[in-house]
Design a protein around this motif. Structure first.
Motif, mmCIF file in Angstrom:
data_model
loop_
_atom_site.group_PDB
_atom_site.id
_atom_site.type_symbol
_atom_site.label_atom_id
_atom_site.label_comp_id
_atom_site.label_asym_id
_atom_site.label_seq_id
_atom_site.Cartn_x
_atom_site.Cartn_y
_atom_site.Cartn_z
ATOM 1 N N ARG A 1 0.267 -1.026 -0.362
ATOM 2 C CA ARG A 1 -0.082 0.221 -0.056
ATOM 3 C C ARG A 1 1.022 1.764 -0.567
ATOM 4 O O ARG A 1 0.927 2.314 -0.588
ATOM 5 C CB ARG A 1 -1.113 -0.075 1.090
ATOM 6 N N LEU A 2 1.915 1.467 0.082
ATOM 7 C CA LEU A 2 2.473 2.275 0.337
ATOM 8 C C LEU A 2 3.421 2.404 -0.549
ATOM 9 O O LEU A 2 4.769 2.163 -0.233
ATOM 10 C CB LEU A 2 3.545 2.558 1.757
ATOM 11 N N LEU A 3 3.272 2.655 -1.581
ATOM 12 C CA LEU A 3 4.560 2.944 -2.424
ATOM 13 C C LEU A 3 5.273 4.115 -3.096
ATOM 14 O O LEU A 3 6.844 3.230 -3.355
ATOM 15 C CB LEU A 3 3.300 2.395 -3.942
ATOM 16 N N ALA A 4 5.013 4.697 -2.759
ATOM 17 C CA ALA A 4 5.376 5.853 -2.520
ATOM 18 C C ALA A 4 6.396 6.139 -1.718
ATOM 19 O O ALA A 4 6.349 5.819 -0.487
ATOM 20 C CB ALA A 4 4.535 7.051 -2.774
ATOM 21 N N ASP A 5 7.711 6.982 -2.360
ATOM 22 C CA ASP A 5 8.610 7.267 -1.219
ATOM 23 C C ASP A 5 8.380 8.552 -0.168
ATOM 24 O O ASP A 5 8.904 8.722 0.711
ATOM 25 C CB ASP A 5 10.018 7.159 -2.082
ATOM 26 N N LEU A 6 7.222 9.009 -1.276
ATOM 27 C CA LEU A 6 7.416 10.654 -0.464
ATOM 28 C C LEU A 6 5.646 11.121 -0.498
ATOM 29 O O LEU A 6 4.876 10.893 -1.673
ATOM 30 C CB LEU A 6 7.999 12.029 -0.744
ATOM 31 N N TYR A 7 5.477 11.236 0.761
ATOM 32 C CA TYR A 7 3.712 11.775 0.526
ATOM 33 C C TYR A 7 3.861 13.211 0.850
ATOM 34 O O TYR A 7 4.215 13.938 1.924
ATOM 35 C CB TYR A 7 2.897 11.240 1.509
ATOM 36 N N VAL A 8 3.143 14.289 -0.474
ATOM 37 C CA VAL A 8 2.745 15.540 -0.157
ATOM 38 C C VAL A 8 1.399 15.732 0.324
ATOM 39 O O VAL A 8 0.786 15.345 -0.764
ATOM 40 C CB VAL A 8 3.664 16.210 -1.184
ATOM 41 N N ARG A 9 1.011 16.621 1.280
ATOM 42 C CA ARG A 9 -0.089 16.879 1.751
ATOM 43 C C ARG A 9 -0.191 17.984 1.150
ATOM 44 O O ARG A 9 -0.656 19.457 2.088
ATOM 45 C CB ARG A 9 -0.209 16.919 2.648
ATOM 46 N N PRO A 10 -0.337 18.342 0.062
ATOM 47 C CA PRO A 10 -0.521 20.608 -0.351
ATOM 48 C C PRO A 10 -1.785 21.182 -0.574
ATOM 49 O O PRO A 10 -2.540 20.358 -0.025
ATOM 50 C CB PRO A 10 0.399 20.753 -1.718
ATOM 51 N N ARG B 1 9.549 16.849 -12.841
ATOM 52 C CA ARG B 1 11.190 17.176 -12.475
ATOM 53 C C ARG B 1 12.183 15.151 -12.441
ATOM 54 O O ARG B 1 11.235 14.272 -12.532
ATOM 55 C CB ARG B 1 11.542 16.794 -9.977
ATOM 56 N N SER B 2 13.507 15.562 -12.618
ATOM 57 C CA SER B 2 14.128 14.185 -13.682
ATOM 58 C C SER B 2 13.726 12.723 -11.921
ATOM 59 O O SER B 2 13.472 11.770 -12.751
ATOM 60 C CB SER B 2 15.354 14.159 -13.867
ATOM 61 N N GLU B 3 14.117 13.069 -10.862
ATOM 62 C CA GLU B 3 13.760 11.957 -9.850
ATOM 63 C C GLU B 3 12.372 11.229 -9.787
ATOM 64 O O GLU B 3 12.634 10.570 -8.678
ATOM 65 C CB GLU B 3 14.775 12.636 -8.882
ATOM 66 N N VAL B 4 11.639 12.206 -10.570
ATOM 67 C CA VAL B 4 10.185 11.634 -9.646
ATOM 68 C C VAL B 4 9.997 10.771 -11.201
ATOM 69 O O VAL B 4 9.853 11.358 -12.322
ATOM 70 C CB VAL B 4 9.156 12.458 -10.279
ATOM 71 N N ALA B 5 9.396 9.233 -10.710
ATOM 72 C CA ALA B 5 8.815 8.603 -11.989
ATOM 73 C C ALA B 5 7.996 8.532 -12.323
ATOM 74 O O ALA B 5 6.765 8.334 -13.213
ATOM 75 C CB ALA B 5 9.628 7.062 -11.561
ATOM 76 N N THR B 6 7.041 8.793 -11.015
ATOM 77 C CA THR B 6 5.504 8.461 -11.186
ATOM 78 C C THR B 6 4.849 9.116 -9.883
ATOM 79 O O THR B 6 5.156 9.332 -8.616
ATOM 80 C CB THR B 6 4.690 6.880 -11.116
ATOM 81 N N LEU B 7 3.627 9.929 -9.970
ATOM 82 C CA LEU B 7 2.692 10.462 -8.983
ATOM 83 C C LEU B 7 1.686 9.617 -8.862
ATOM 84 O O LEU B 7 0.816 9.273 -9.857
ATOM 85 C CB LEU B 7 2.208 11.989 -9.872
ATOM 86 N N LEU B 8 1.038 9.620 -8.085
ATOM 87 C CA LEU B 8 -0.006 8.637 -7.082
ATOM 88 C C LEU B 8 -0.440 9.440 -6.353
ATOM 89 O O LEU B 8 -0.463 9.680 -5.144
ATOM 90 C CB LEU B 8 0.531 7.983 -6.386
ATOM 91 N N PRO B 9 -1.401 10.354 -7.449
ATOM 92 C CA PRO B 9 -2.616 11.559 -6.644
ATOM 93 C C PRO B 9 -2.859 10.273 -5.820
ATOM 94 O O PRO B 9 -3.822 9.403 -6.481
ATOM 95 C CB PRO B 9 -2.991 12.566 -7.337
ATOM 96 N N THR B 10 -4.584 11.218 -4.500
ATOM 97 C CA THR B 10 -5.415 10.517 -3.994
ATOM 98 C C THR B 10 -6.095 11.937 -3.376
ATOM 99 O O THR B 10 -6.121 12.532 -2.810
ATOM 100 C CB THR B 10 -4.897 9.565 -2.432
ATOM 101 N N ARG B 11 -7.485 11.331 -3.484
ATOM 102 C CA ARG B 11 -8.143 12.051 -2.943
ATOM 103 C C ARG B 11 -9.446 10.994 -1.702
ATOM 104 O O ARG B 11 -9.940 9.755 -2.152
ATOM 105 C CB ARG B 11 -9.269 12.449 -3.659
ATOM 106 N N SER B 12 -9.976 11.663 -0.650
ATOM 107 C CA SER B 12 -10.941 10.862 -0.358
ATOM 108 C C SER B 12 -12.420 12.179 0.709
ATOM 109 O O SER B 12 -12.403 13.270 0.682
ATOM 110 C CB SER B 12 -9.921 10.682 1.112
#
Lengths: 832, 221
Positions: free
Chosen positions: A493-502, A517-528
């Motif tokens: 479930r915790l696949l991302a390396d970093l979670y950002v809550r802007p 950003r070149s160092e970012v492979a994928t973005l995994l946005p979530t909403r609830s």
């Protein structure tokens, strides 16, 4: 005759009790068993009762009776929002919350309310009712309400208005007028939350979202697993303690058979004798209960600050550090000790009442009864195991709707049935051994035959050991399996390396910036957000909606328990409008892949097809997963978290740190960790989750070990109690030329043999217990099932523990035998 | 005092039912002493148990102090035993956890008839005055049997039932104990039914009966 009756009872009781003057060890064993059983149970119950009282106060305060209103964009609420809603005619009320630091480093929660607008039924609004009280509340110098157990701490704060005691408030919480709270917390125009009475069915402006009271998990719910653990272990300790009591009572009765016969012959009626034995039990019970409850309270008092700290760290629940025990706690403690004692002593009273006065004291008659008792015990135990099988079959057929009480009944039937079958099975095993042992192995043959003779005395201690060993294996396997599953699930479930809550305003900019950003492979946005679940045109309550981005990395790792076809088909279905639901919702609503459910979205009623069911450990609520885009458009869910998966790199830590620094500089994001901060490191999150897990089960493990210790003690006390009689058995052997050192080894070997036999039964029983815990108790208590894991290491450990307990328990009696002078052995031989 | 009429008692055995007592009649008046003799297994102890109300006959009746035992409840039979009987066993059956004095007064206390002067008298007569605070295990076999006799006599019973009271003692000690028993019986005036297989022990008794194949007959010493 009638005038003599009380005297007969008094003299009989005195004579019966005089037995313990000569056998203080037996009395000690009896009281020890009662004390241990009562102290552990009472201690656990004291902690539970105190915590529940704190939860009840907290739940009453935040009640559960008020819906919450928040901004849809996730921004903080302000006084302007409140005024706008009031001007629109909505009966909302503001609440602000904050923390006031104490000089000793601790803090108190401060809640500010607006009493005039707060819905009347809410506990926070319940003033004393008179005008003076309300005036005091609203005009200077104002008032601050505090619970009695936090009064001393509140007094250390400077600048507070006069304090008023309110026993209904939760611990470490102050309540005052909102204006006073805003000043004390420097919150100016900020509001923590807006509340509204749930019965007010009003149309909110689109910028706001309402969360129903049902959707808010109460502190009690969250900590339930913790308390369930405590209760189960307390119960186990109680049962094992009562086994010691049973063993002690059995011994005391057997040694007093001659006395009973004499008393009957001297004219004591059977009824008076039973009454005297009953009074003796009552006397022991009250002493044991008193000792146990007092020590239990002391134990709880010692443990409570740590337990409170653990609960605070784990579930953010505030539990008072001082014990608040209701009256029924004391009564319950006495009742459970006496109830346990009389259930343990019932067989003794029954047997004493049934035995013929002419046969009393004749060991052969007694042994003949024990043999028939073994047969009866086997039949009864087998009946209980058949009952357990039927109950298992019934529970399996009910699917998700399992009853916790029935689950515990299943565990009780299983444990009790197996425990009752143990002595006859051990007797059978020894019988087989005796038959097939070579005739030349005389000492071994004697050893087995002698163990058969000892079995009636040892059986209760063995039963206690069986329960403790199987509980150890069962709970150990369950916790081990849970750890494996949970950590695996966390990784998935915790696949991302970093979670950002802007914040809402930053979200799009930040997302675009990260994508480049070149160092970012994928973005995994979530909403609830949440929506109303509709079943057969009836609103069955709110359900949580969680939006995910079905990126390939997520599709590869996201755990699924059940799908209609295969994983790929399920993900395709999700992209084409189907949903995933968590196990809790599936069990609660009886849903399976392929079924449909209806949700009420802000726009209309939507019918959705379930494509898969996923595990969701630790979540008490039902949850539905949809693509994040759909959640934003159809359910107007506010922006949530952005998961950042880093591109493969040789130095993850450095890359992550560089990215975090850049985010901080560019978007002024600060903080690391897990608690409401905008940047969350995956490692920290995993560490916290693992810590929560370990701490939740730490107390289980401790109590488990304690129970095993108690069972070992039962064995030791049984051996000590019959040590004198045992010497008469071994003295002839010594006279025949067997050295004392060999006798000592034989005694240890005998016990190891009996404990190994017990461990052999404990293994299947422990595994069955694990199965029941993961498939029945867990499902009934929390709504999710764990896979069953069998750990060979745990099984080997169970066997090793059994041998260790046997050696430890046999050591003291063996040492005493070793030290007994030959002169005494000669006397024993003459008497044998 | 004691009347047994037409008593029959049968026990089941692996070889079939065994009639231990067959139509036995026996009467014992106040202050009388009777020795009941017979070989091992002849039913002497069974008869004593029936007389004490510890067991009930298959046929016939036992009257003790005018009361028919078989129609009394277990509780009433126990009360009768407590109030009117003294029992002495071959195995002593003392309470190991009670002191000599407490053992001596046990039945008297149960009957609510503890008499300090009588207790002291008994202790002195039994030669146990110096051992009153000791425990049975600290006494010799003869002392233990004397204590058992004292316990039976402490409530001043009307009938003393003794089952081989000297069976566990050597000859010299047995003679001492018997002399003492006879003297105390004379002092207290209670009746005595003693079971024994020894003609020498039976000799001082007023009447002598023997049990043979379940039947009671006069004994020739």
């Amino acid at each position: 005759m009638s005038t003599a009756a009380p005297g007969v009872l008094r003299t009989t009781l005195g004579t019966l009790l005089s037995h313990y003057r000569r056998h203080p060890g037996q009395l000690l064993m009896l009281l020890l068993g009662l004390w241990i059983a009562s102290a552990l149970w009472s201690g656990v119950q004291a902690i539970n009762a105190s915590a529940r009282e704190s939860y009840a106060r907290a739940e009453a305060l935040f009640s559960a009776d008020l819906d919450r209103i928040a901004r849809r964009d996730g921004a903080a609420l302000s006084l302007d929002d409140y005024l706008a809603l009031r001007r629109a005619g909505l009966p909302v009320s503001p609440i602000i919350e904050g923390e006031l630091s104490l000089p000793d480093g601790e803090s108190l929660a401060l809640i500010g309310i607006e009493p005039l607008s707060l819905p009347g039924g809410a506990p926070l609004a319940q003033q004393d009712g008179d005008a003076d009280s309300l005036r005091n509340w609203l005009i200077p110098p104002y008032r601050v309400r505090v619970a009695p157990d936090s009064l001393a701490k509140a007094r250390t704060l400077e600048g507070l208005p006069p304090l008023e005691i309110d026993p209904d408030l939760p611990p470490a919480t102050l309540v005052t007028d909102i204006a006073v709270a805003a000043r004390l917390l420097n919150m100016d125009r900020h509001i923590t939350r807006l509340v509204i009475a749930p019965e007010r069915d009003v149309e909110l402006p689109s910028a706001f979202v309402r969360t129903s009271t049902d959707a808010l998990a109460s502190p009690g719910q969250l900590a339930d697993s913790f308390h369930l653990n405590l209760t189960a272990m307390g119960l186990l300790a109680l049962v094992v303690g009562l086994f010691i009591v049973h063993a002690a009572l059995g011994l005391a009765l057997e040694q007093r058979l001659g006395l009973l016969r004499t008393l009957r012959a001297l004219g004591v009626p059977a009824r008076t004798l039973i009454l005297a034995l009953g009074l003796e039990l009552l006397l022991m019970g009250l002493t044991g209960a008193l000792l146990g409850i007092v020590s239990g309270v002391i134990l709880a008092q010692l443990l409570l600050p740590d337990v409170a700290a653990t609960l605070d760290a784990l579930y953010e629940t505030t539990v008072s550090g001082t014990l608040n025990l209701p009256w029924y706690y004391w009564l319950g403690g006495v009742a459970i000790t006496l109830g346990g004692l009389f259930s343990a002593g019932a067989s003794m009273l029954w047997r004493a009442a049934r035995v013929n006065v002419l046969a009393l004291g004749q060991a052969q008659a007694w042994r003949a009864r024990l043999r028939s008792q073994l047969r009866l015990q086997l039949l009864f135990g087998a009946a209980l195991l058949v009952g357990a099988t039927c109950l298992w079959w019934y529970l399996a057929s009910t699917g998700g709707q399992q009853d916790l009480a029935l689950g515990f009944a299943l565990v009780a039937l299983l444990l009790l049935g197996a425990a009752l079958c143990l002595p006859p099975l051990l007797a059978g095993l020894l019988g087989l051994l005796a038959r097939y042992l070579p005739r030349r192995a005389a000492l071994l043959q004697w050893s087995v035959a002698d163990l058969q003779l000892q079995l009636p005395q040892l059986s209760l201690a063995m039963m206690a050991l069986l329960l403790a060993l199987s509980a150890n294996l069962g709970v150990g396997s369950m916790v081990g399996g849970f750890r494996l599953t949970f950590l695996d699930w966390l990784d998935q479930r915790l696949l991302a390396d970093l979670y950002v809550r802007p914040s809402m305003e930053q979200f799009e900019d930040l997302e675009s910036w990260l994508q480049e950003r070149s160092e970012v492979a994928t973005l995994l946005p979530t909403r609830s957000t949440e929506a109303e679940l509709i079943e057969n045109d009836v609103n069955v309550g709110p359900v949580a909606l969680f939006g995910i981005a079905p990126e390939p990395i997520l599709r590869r790792h996201w755990p699924l328990l059940d799908t209609l076809e295969d994983r790929e088909a399920a993900w395709s279905a999700l992209n084409q409008g189907a949903i995933f639901i968590n196990e809790q919702l599936a069990r609660r609503q009886g849903l399976a892949p392929g079924d449909t459910l209806q949700l009420k979205s802000p726009a209309s009623l939507i019918t959705l097809r379930v494509a898969a069911i996923y595990p969701d450990y630790g979540n008490p609520r039902g949850e539905i997963v949809l693509p994040v885009s759909r959640l934003a458009t159809e359910f107007k869910a506010p922006s949530g978290t952005l998961g950042v998966v880093l591109a493969p790199t040789e130095d993850r830590a450095q890359t992550l740190e560089r990215l975090q620094n850049a985010l901080r500089q560019r978007f002024l994001l600060t903080g690391e960790g897990t608690d409401g901060t905008p940047l969350i490191d995956q490692q920290a999150l995993k560490q916290m989750a693992t810590e929560v897990f370990e701490r939740t089960f730490a107390i289980t493990r401790a109590l488990n070990a304690l129970t095993l210790g108690v069972a070992g003690l039962a064995l030791l006390t049984t051996l000590l109690a019959q040590a004198e009689a045992r010497r008469a058995q071994v003295a002839p052997l010594w006279a025949l030329g067997v050295s004392r050192s060999r006798l000592v080894l034989l005694q240890i070997g005998q016990l190891v043999m009996a404990c190994l036999g017990t461990a052999l039964l404990a293994i299947p029983l422990g595994l069955l217990l694990t199965g029941t815990l993961v498939a029945v108790i867990n499902v009934a208590a929390f709504g999710w099932r764990l896979p069953l894991h069998v750990f060979p290491g745990q099984i080997a450990m169970t066997v090793a523990l059994a041998v260790m307990v046997a050696i430890l328990a046999a050591l003291i009696p063996a040492w005493r035998l070793w030290r007994v002078p030959p002169r005494q052995l000669l006397q024993e031989f003459a008497a044998a | 005092m004691l009347q047994l009429s037409g008593i029959t008692k049968t026990y089941p055995t692996p070889q079939g039912p065994l009639k231990v007592l067959d139509d036995v009649d026996l009467t014992l008046g106040a202050g009388e002493s009777l020795a009941l003799m017979g070989e091992s297994g002849s039913g002497k102890s069974t008869l004593l148990h029936l007389a004490a109300g510890l067991d009930l006959p298959d046929e016939g009746s036992v009257h003790l102090g005018g009361q028919r035992l078989s129609i009394l409840s277990e509780t009433k039979r126990a009360a009768l035993r407590r109030d009117r009987l003294g029992l002495v066993f071959q195995q002593f059956h003392l309470v190991p956890s009670l002191s000599v004095r407490d053992n001596l007064t046990l039945q008297a206390r149960l009957a609510g008839r503890e008499d300090d002067a009588w207790t002291e008298h008994l202790l002195t007569r039994l030669g146990l005055a110096d051992f009153a605070a000791r425990y049975p295990e600290q006494l010799s076999g003869g002392q233990q049997q004397r204590l058992a006799i004292g316990r039976a006599l402490a409530p001043k019973p009307r009938l003393l039932l003794a089952d081989e009271p000297t069976g566990n003692l050597d000859e010299a000690t047995a003679a001492q104990v018997l002399d003492l028993l006879q003297a105390l019986i004379d002092e207290s005036g209670c009746a005595l039914l003693m079971v024994t297989h020894s003609a020498r022990v039976a000799a001082p008794m007023q009447r002598h009966l023997v049990l043979k194949r379940g039947k009671l007959m006069d004994a020739v010493l």
